[in-house]
Structure formats: structure tokens, C-alpha cells
Design an enzyme around this catalytic site. Sequence first.
Site, mmCIF file in Angstrom:
data_model
loop_
_atom_site.group_PDB
_atom_site.id
_atom_site.type_symbol
_atom_site.label_atom_id
_atom_site.label_comp_id
_atom_site.label_asym_id
_atom_site.label_seq_id
_atom_site.Cartn_x
_atom_site.Cartn_y
_atom_site.Cartn_z
ATOM 1 N N LYS A 44 0.815 -1.219 0.000
ATOM 2 C CA LYS A 44 0.000 0.000 0.000
ATOM 3 C C LYS A 44 0.845 1.263 0.000
ATOM 4 O O LYS A 44 0.469 2.278 -0.583
ATOM 5 C CB LYS A 44 -0.977 0.015 1.170
ATOM 6 C CG LYS A 44 -0.379 0.216 2.549
ATOM 7 C CD LYS A 44 -0.177 -1.090 3.251
ATOM 8 C CE LYS A 44 0.350 -0.926 4.671
ATOM 9 N NZ LYS A 44 0.560 -2.240 5.304
ATOM 10 N N GLU A 99 -5.495 -6.395 -4.061
ATOM 11 C CA GLU A 99 -6.535 -6.561 -3.045
ATOM 12 C C GLU A 99 -5.963 -6.566 -1.630
ATOM 13 O O GLU A 99 -6.576 -6.047 -0.687
ATOM 14 C CB GLU A 99 -7.313 -7.861 -3.292
ATOM 15 C CG GLU A 99 -8.447 -8.113 -2.323
ATOM 16 C CD GLU A 99 -9.593 -7.120 -2.471
ATOM 17 O OE1 GLU A 99 -9.823 -6.351 -1.516
ATOM 18 O OE2 GLU A 99 -10.237 -7.115 -3.534
ATOM 19 N N VAL A 109 -5.235 -3.236 1.046
ATOM 20 C CA VAL A 109 -6.189 -2.544 1.919
ATOM 21 C C VAL A 109 -6.997 -3.557 2.717
ATOM 22 O O VAL A 109 -7.628 -4.449 2.148
ATOM 23 C CB VAL A 109 -7.162 -1.658 1.096
ATOM 24 C CG1 VAL A 109 -8.176 -0.984 2.023
ATOM 25 C CG2 VAL A 109 -6.397 -0.614 0.309
ATOM 26 N N GLY A 155 -6.359 -6.133 4.684
ATOM 27 C CA GLY A 155 -5.996 -7.536 4.846
ATOM 28 C C GLY A 155 -6.907 -8.504 4.122
ATOM 29 O O GLY A 155 -7.031 -8.485 2.897
ATOM 30 N N ILE A 201 -10.111 -8.709 4.109
ATOM 31 C CA ILE A 201 -11.430 -8.238 3.695
ATOM 32 C C ILE A 201 -11.458 -8.005 2.190
ATOM 33 O O ILE A 201 -10.656 -7.232 1.666
ATOM 34 C CB ILE A 201 -11.796 -6.917 4.406
ATOM 35 C CG1 ILE A 201 -11.741 -7.091 5.920
ATOM 36 C CG2 ILE A 201 -13.174 -6.448 3.981
ATOM 37 C CD1 ILE A 201 -11.955 -5.806 6.683
ATOM 38 N N GLU A 233 4.282 -2.125 15.525
ATOM 39 C CA GLU A 233 5.683 -2.313 15.175
ATOM 40 C C GLU A 233 6.577 -1.640 16.220
ATOM 41 O O GLU A 233 6.119 -0.829 17.025
ATOM 42 C CB GLU A 233 5.962 -1.692 13.799
ATOM 43 C CG GLU A 233 5.139 -2.260 12.661
ATOM 44 C CD GLU A 233 5.570 -3.660 12.261
ATOM 45 O OE1 GLU A 233 6.679 -4.075 12.657
ATOM 46 O OE2 GLU A 233 4.793 -4.328 11.560
ATOM 47 N N ASP A 267 -0.369 5.090 7.463
ATOM 48 C CA ASP A 267 -0.782 3.818 6.875
ATOM 49 C C ASP A 267 -2.232 3.892 6.413
ATOM 50 O O ASP A 267 -2.568 3.477 5.296
ATOM 51 C CB ASP A 267 -0.608 2.690 7.904
ATOM 52 C CG ASP A 267 -1.100 1.348 7.404
ATOM 53 O OD1 ASP A 267 -0.367 0.694 6.640
ATOM 54 O OD2 ASP A 267 -2.235 0.955 7.761
ATOM 55 N N LYS A 298 -3.984 3.767 2.429
ATOM 56 C CA LYS A 298 -5.127 2.930 2.045
ATOM 57 C C LYS A 298 -6.302 3.796 1.599
ATOM 58 O O LYS A 298 -7.051 3.422 0.679
ATOM 59 C CB LYS A 298 -5.516 2.037 3.217
ATOM 60 C CG LYS A 298 -4.422 1.044 3.595
ATOM 61 C CD LYS A 298 -4.687 0.378 4.922
ATOM 62 C CE LYS A 298 -3.554 -0.559 5.304
ATOM 63 N NZ LYS A 298 -3.732 -1.156 6.658
#
Length: 432
Positions: A103, A127, A130, A132, A134, A188, A199, A203
Site C-alpha cells: 500500500k 486486493e 487494503v 488484509g 477483507i 511495530e 498507513d 489505504k
Amino acid sequence: MKTLKVALLGAGNVGSQVARILLEDTEVLAARTGARLELVGIAVRNVDAPREYAAPRELYTTDASALVRGADIVIELMGGLEPARTLILESIEHGATVVTGNKALLAVDGPALYEKADQAGVQLSYEAAVAGAIPILRPITDSLAGDKITRVMGIVNGTTNFILDAMDSTGAEFSDALAEATRLGYAEADPTADIEGHDAAAKGAILASLAFHTRYALEDVYCEGITGVTATDIAAAKDAGYVIKLLAIAEKLDGGVSVRVHPTLLPREHPLGAVRGAFNAVFVEAESAGELMFYGRGAGGSPTASAVMGDVVSAARRLVLGGPGRTDSTIEVLPVLPIDAVSTRYYIHLDAADQPGVLSKISALFAENGVSIESMRQTVHREHGENEGPGSAELRIVTHRAGEAALAATVKAINGLDVINSVTSVLRVEGV
């Protein structure tokens, strides 16, 4: 049966699970695609590094460039901008279909990569970039292709949702909730990209590009993180029937599209308000379909590998049956609008002097800026008891919908009043 050569770039948590699926489910994948998917190599930095799933050693290589030149499908799961960008471009130039979950790269260089793929007639699928596991990008591009999407609003970062949910359920301060998220592996070692909203913004740019058929990049997204959200904010929101979530919002407005990420108050009964822990959810509004909700695990090796393999199977079917590659449909050019163009609602938490005339001064400033107050709650705090000494008043104000510029001007003016001790927090309100 046709054989398609698959090159895998990266063998981290997601890459290891993708390798496992390709090697263990060969017959199932062949039945679903009409071709045998042969994993011809896995590009890594260190061939001997320990991994969650160990593929045969001869598959590992440090020569990623040579690997992609001989592949039909390249799966890029390295992350970061380089060498991922170079390797994806090299794959496209050699006619390979590319599947990526990167991403950050797509948010920065997506428009250029999509154009290169279009020119080469190859497919670029993402896919897994964004939310995971889903399946959200394919429904937007395929299932809703005959509809008009008006708004996409989502919790697309599991780390921040875990932190905010922990603060909401336990009363913890931000620093304590972040420490717990780090201990459990949700955050992290350097959580900056998550907690500062970067992040989610990456997305958001991808979701907006697909929903509104215009190529947007990370620089087009207005972004605020959650580091300023306090336990007091969470408790006040809870007391008023709200929950705070970090939302990525992309919506079509008069004159263009707004793409933004910021902490947001949602009614607790809103579908997104019930998303707990590290889960993700995306709420889509379309003219004909109405309201749609997509919910599931937003990160993790196996869930994200599921999304990657969905793209791989789809790409393999296309290679077997023939036809041009497809990336995105950029049929419109809708300009991105600044945050000032947005119409929203504010929650404002003030600490003011407890004296006559304070509320009238505040109300007058709202009226001067054309902003209407929906509700106001006041709590008085005395220094020396109920009827002794000076005190302060804690004010919690929720506005009606108004222009962002007018709301911001109102807050600035209130902050300048001599009867205001501090503007404790200002948060946007959605879902009402």
C-alpha cells in the site's frame, strides 16, 4: 494443462503463507484456475534466515531481477518503495502479471504503475493492500461497477483500532494502550506510520482512486493521527454515547472528492462503532445499493495471504482464458478538495472560567461564524468546595453540520477568549 511460472518477492509473514499455499494446494489451485501454478523462486535478502514456513531451500534466491524476468505472475510482498518499485516495473516490462500488497508504494507511485501496466497490457492487482483479508477492492471495482459510490468510510488500520478500543474498554491512557499493542505484536517497534495515520492515509488514497475512478496519491490525503487522543477524550465521548475511531473517509462532494484520515466520534450504535480489537471494517454508501459493510481481519500472515491468493487465482484465470490486463478504471478526473471544503460536525471540549456571561460569549462566537450548537453539557469544578472559591467549567459542545472552515474559525475565536482556560480537544463527528 498449462503451467504458469510464479515468482514470489519476499518471505515474511505474508510471503511465507503464500509460499505454503502455492506448494501445498497445487491441485486445488489448478482446478480453480485451469493451470498449474509453479512456484519457481522466492527472492529474499538472506537465504538462510529462519522463517515461519520453510519452503525447499533451492527455491530461495537473492537475485530478484533474474527471477521476475522468467515469470508469468510476480507476487510482490517485500514492502517499502525500493527495490519493490523497480522490480514491479521490470516485471511489467517483461509482460508479467503483478500481484502486490504494497500500500505504501501504491499510495506514492500507484498512478505511474497503473499507467505502465495499462500500456503493457498486463494486470496489476492489489486486493491485499487494503484491509488484509477483507475483500473490498474487488467489490468496489466489480460488484459496484454499475452503481455510483458516494462515500467510503473505514477502519483500515488494526493497530490504531486496538489502541483506541483498549482505551475505551479499560480507561487506559494512549501510551499504556500503545505499550500493550506493542507487547502483543499489533504495533511495530516504530509505530509512527500507524499512530500518525500514514498507513490509513495510504489505504484511503487507494480506496478513493477505485471508488471515484480518479487516480489519487498519498499527498492528496488530509491526515491526522491518534497521538493527541487522551483518556479524558475517550471517557467524555463514552459518556455522550460516542466511540472514537481513526477513520479513512473518501466522499464525493460538489466540485470534487475529499480524502481524509482523522480521529472521529461515531455513535456507539453505528456499525463501525462496534468494530473491536485489531479488526478492520469498511462502510460503503452507493446510490442504488445503499449502505454496505465489509468486516474482517485487517492484518496477519494467513488473512492477508488469502487476499493475495484471490488476486493470483483471478490473474491466472485471465492468463488461461486470454484477454487484456485490467488495473483500474480512470474514467473521471475529480479534483481532490482541501479539508476546508468538507462539511462536518465538531465535538469541542473546553475548560472555561465559571462566571456569568461565559456561555453567552461562546454562543455569540458560534452565531457569528454561522455554526449552530446541537448540544452543550457543563460540569463545574470548585477548588475549595461546592460554594467556596473560584472554579472552572468543563464544557462539551457538539455542533450541527457546518463547513470545516467555519468550524475551524469558531474554535480559533473561542480559544482567544479571556474566559477560556484551554480548548482541551476538537474532534470531528460522523455517522449522525
